[in-house]
Design a protein around this motif. Sequence first.
Motif, PDB file in Angstrom:
ATOM      1  N   SER A   1      35.345   6.963 -57.294  1.00  0.00           N
ATOM      2  CA  SER A   1      34.615   6.889 -56.077  1.00  0.00           C
ATOM      3  C   SER A   1      34.285   5.627 -55.861  1.00  0.00           C
ATOM      4  CB  SER A   1      33.314   7.746 -56.365  1.00  0.00           C
ATOM      5  OG  SER A   1      33.539   8.782 -56.813  1.00  0.00           O
TER       6      SER A   1
ATOM      7  N   GLN B   1      39.558   0.767 -52.885  1.00  0.00           N
ATOM      8  CA  GLN B   1      40.713   1.692 -53.157  1.00  0.00           C
ATOM      9  C   GLN B   1      41.540   1.464 -54.172  1.00  0.00           C
ATOM     10  OE1 GLN B   1      44.074   3.066 -50.373  1.00  0.00           O
ATOM     11  NE2 GLN B   1      42.235   4.486 -49.764  1.00  0.00           N
TER      12      GLN B   1
ATOM     13  N   PRO C   1      36.352  16.267 -57.107  1.00  0.00           N
ATOM     14  CA  PRO C   1      36.107  15.925 -55.710  1.00  0.00           C
ATOM     15  C   PRO C   1      36.598  14.435 -55.536  1.00  0.00           C
ATOM     16  CG  PRO C   1      34.384  17.007 -56.908  1.00  0.00           C
ATOM     17  CD  PRO C   1      35.318  16.754 -57.953  1.00  0.00           C
ATOM     18  N   PRO C   2      36.252  13.434 -56.274  1.00  0.00           N
ATOM     19  CA  PRO C   2      36.629  12.091 -55.731  1.00  0.00           C
ATOM     20  C   PRO C   2      38.405  11.956 -55.855  1.00  0.00           C
ATOM     21  CG  PRO C   2      35.646  12.002 -57.889  1.00  0.00           C
ATOM     22  CD  PRO C   2      35.325  13.302 -57.282  1.00  0.00           C
TER      23      PRO C   2
ATOM     24  N   MET D   1      40.415  14.173 -54.732  1.00  0.00           N
ATOM     25  CA  MET D   1      40.876  14.852 -53.485  1.00  0.00           C
ATOM     26  C   MET D   1      40.464  13.735 -52.587  1.00  0.00           C
ATOM     27  SD  MET D   1      42.007  17.877 -54.185  1.00  0.00           S
ATOM     28  CE  MET D   1      42.881  16.924 -55.693  1.00  0.00           C
ATOM     29  N   ARG D   2      39.536  12.963 -52.615  1.00  0.00           N
ATOM     30  CA  ARG D   2      39.306  11.940 -51.582  1.00  0.00           C
ATOM     31  C   ARG D   2      40.603  10.850 -51.667  1.00  0.00           C
ATOM     32  NH1 ARG D   2      33.877  13.246 -52.676  1.00  0.00           N
ATOM     33  NH2 ARG D   2      33.752  11.338 -54.277  1.00  0.00           N
TER      34      ARG D   2
ATOM     35  N   ARG E   1      43.708  11.230 -49.734  1.00  0.00           N
ATOM     36  CA  ARG E   1      43.714  10.696 -48.332  1.00  0.00           C
ATOM     37  C   ARG E   1      43.786   9.079 -48.119  1.00  0.00           C
ATOM     38  NH1 ARG E   1      39.614  14.607 -48.372  1.00  0.00           N
ATOM     39  NH2 ARG E   1      37.973  12.954 -48.352  1.00  0.00           N
TER      40      ARG E   1
ATOM     41  N   GLN F   1      47.684   7.921 -52.826  1.00  0.00           N
ATOM     42  CA  GLN F   1      47.890   9.216 -52.861  1.00  0.00           C
ATOM     43  C   GLN F   1      49.118   9.576 -53.930  1.00  0.00           C
ATOM     44  OE1 GLN F   1      49.900  10.120 -49.180  1.00  0.00           O
ATOM     45  NE2 GLN F   1      50.055  12.342 -49.595  1.00  0.00           N
TER      46      GLN F   1
END
Length: 624
Positions: A501, A505, A540-541, A543-544, A547, A553
């Motif tokens: 998170s 990036q 969850p993080p 999956m983010r 994007r 990716q």
Amino acid sequence: MAAKPSSAAVLPTSIPQKLQTQKQRAIEQQEKRIEEVLSYPILLSDQIGEAIKEVGSFKTECAEVAKEVDDLCKKLRAAVRLATSTTAGATFYDRPLRRIAAEVSKNLEKTLTLVKKCRRRSVLRRVVSIVSAADFRKLFALLESSKGDMAWVSSIFDAGGGIVLSLPPIASNDPMISWVWSFIASLHMGQLPDKIEAANELSSLARDNDRNKQIIVEEGGILPLLKLLKDSSSLDGQIAAASALFNLANDEERVQSIIDHLGIPIIVQVLGDSPMKVQIRVANLVAKMAKHCPLAQEDFARENVIRPLVTLLSFGLFMDDTKLKSGIQSIHSIVQINKELEKKNLYKPGSGSSLSMHGSNRKERRNEKPEIKLQLKISCAEALWMLARGSVQNSRRITETKGLLCLAKLVETEEGELQFNCLMTIMEITAAAESNADLRRATFKTNSPAAKAVVDQLLMVIKDSSDPKMQTAAIRAIGCLARTFPARETRVIGPLVELLSHRSQDVATEAAVSLGKFACPDNFLCVEHCKTIIEFRGVPPLMRLLRGNERAQLNGLILACYLAINAGKSQELERAGVLNAFEGVDRAFIAQHPELRELITQAVYHLSVFHQSHSGLLLAQRQF
């Protein structure tokens, strides 16, 4: 009068075949003794004198030619006496004399050809071999240039090693070559102040551009610089020589030239024997040579450069450490190792060099300014980093000197460049351990104090550092060690999951790469690690991250596939919509990364078995 362009100016416009021919001739010239090189233009001078006796036309011009050639021949004979004199000895620098002698020979060949055309012949032969006054004007210009070149080279040697910055005709189109000749001649024949000045000038020239570097190497600048570096009588001389060599060593071919001149044993010896200010420059040189040449990595290790680097890096590190009194094993072992290294010769038997740090040398080190001590550690850490990069053998050598403990301690206590260099060295060692099972098992055993110290500091950087570069290096190192951690290693996996998170990036992607090494099938404990990643709410993080950019990716998909394959039964994967994410992957993206096709197919299969009908599975498989 226009001077003849130097070969340095002509070479760039020559065709490849001509370049090769000239290079071969230059090699052949270098193999000849200087007396042989000079004997040819002297022989030509004698032949010209004989030919002039037979001329039947242009007698006045030929008489003037005779005078010019005679003057030139006297200079050539004086050069022979200089080259063979006992006073010159091994310090005689003949490179400019060879180049100039070659140019003089060409001009004398043209002179002989023209004079022969003026000999007494029949009317028909004179008509065929037409000679004009313009030919003699051109010839006089060439002979004047040759006399100027010989006068210049004589001034170099008459200066007694002082720097001569006048410009000879041969270098009129390329002044750099004459400056380099003058500086190198001073290194060979000058007094110590002249040598230091010349080394500093060469260092400045080498810093400017790669062409200057190449000229210095081709004209023989490496050997005298190494001799000056070895001369322990002058700190300034050693610093100047090390700086010049450092500025030259940014290319594998030029580093190879330093190796070919037996520079590595000299560099290692100076690293061990010199004051700190010299050691800083030499450690920088080691780092740069190792960075640009794999052979230098091997040769430095063979000369045992790693031990003095580790010792210099750890010098004084634990003298005032309060933890020393607590009896911590890792710290105590470092102190004992330092004491042992101080007593032992750090080099090969017979080398006559050691890093004893006793007596005045030790006192000098303790009294040195803190900024000098810090810079030495920074330089040594960078040298170890470059030596370890991509080298299993050198990484093993660093661990055998107990260097890991020292590196871990510096990562803990230092900041800035020193901390970063130490961290990067650790990262390279862990990368080597990842690729080599023997090194991994020997160095990163669970009960190893060094391994524990390293992991502790890597986790500290991961959790506390605000520098993405530092975090990325630490994350990568932890990932390299993924196969060394036991099942449910929560203290390592937890922080990595949190970084998924991260606002950067790049850091988040690196965390996904690292976690992927825990979760991949090559890891014997991949199933347990995948369950731990899911338990720490990593889905969850992740999956983010899908994007994000292409790299994010790709690595996010790889990790998600591993989680689905090894822990497809988890409800977390279903709630996060992992299956839908797989089905939504663009086909063009998969085509760019073929390794994804099989992974996603397996992942979809496992998820469909637990969470979806077989018709859904078939639909997903048809998609891929």
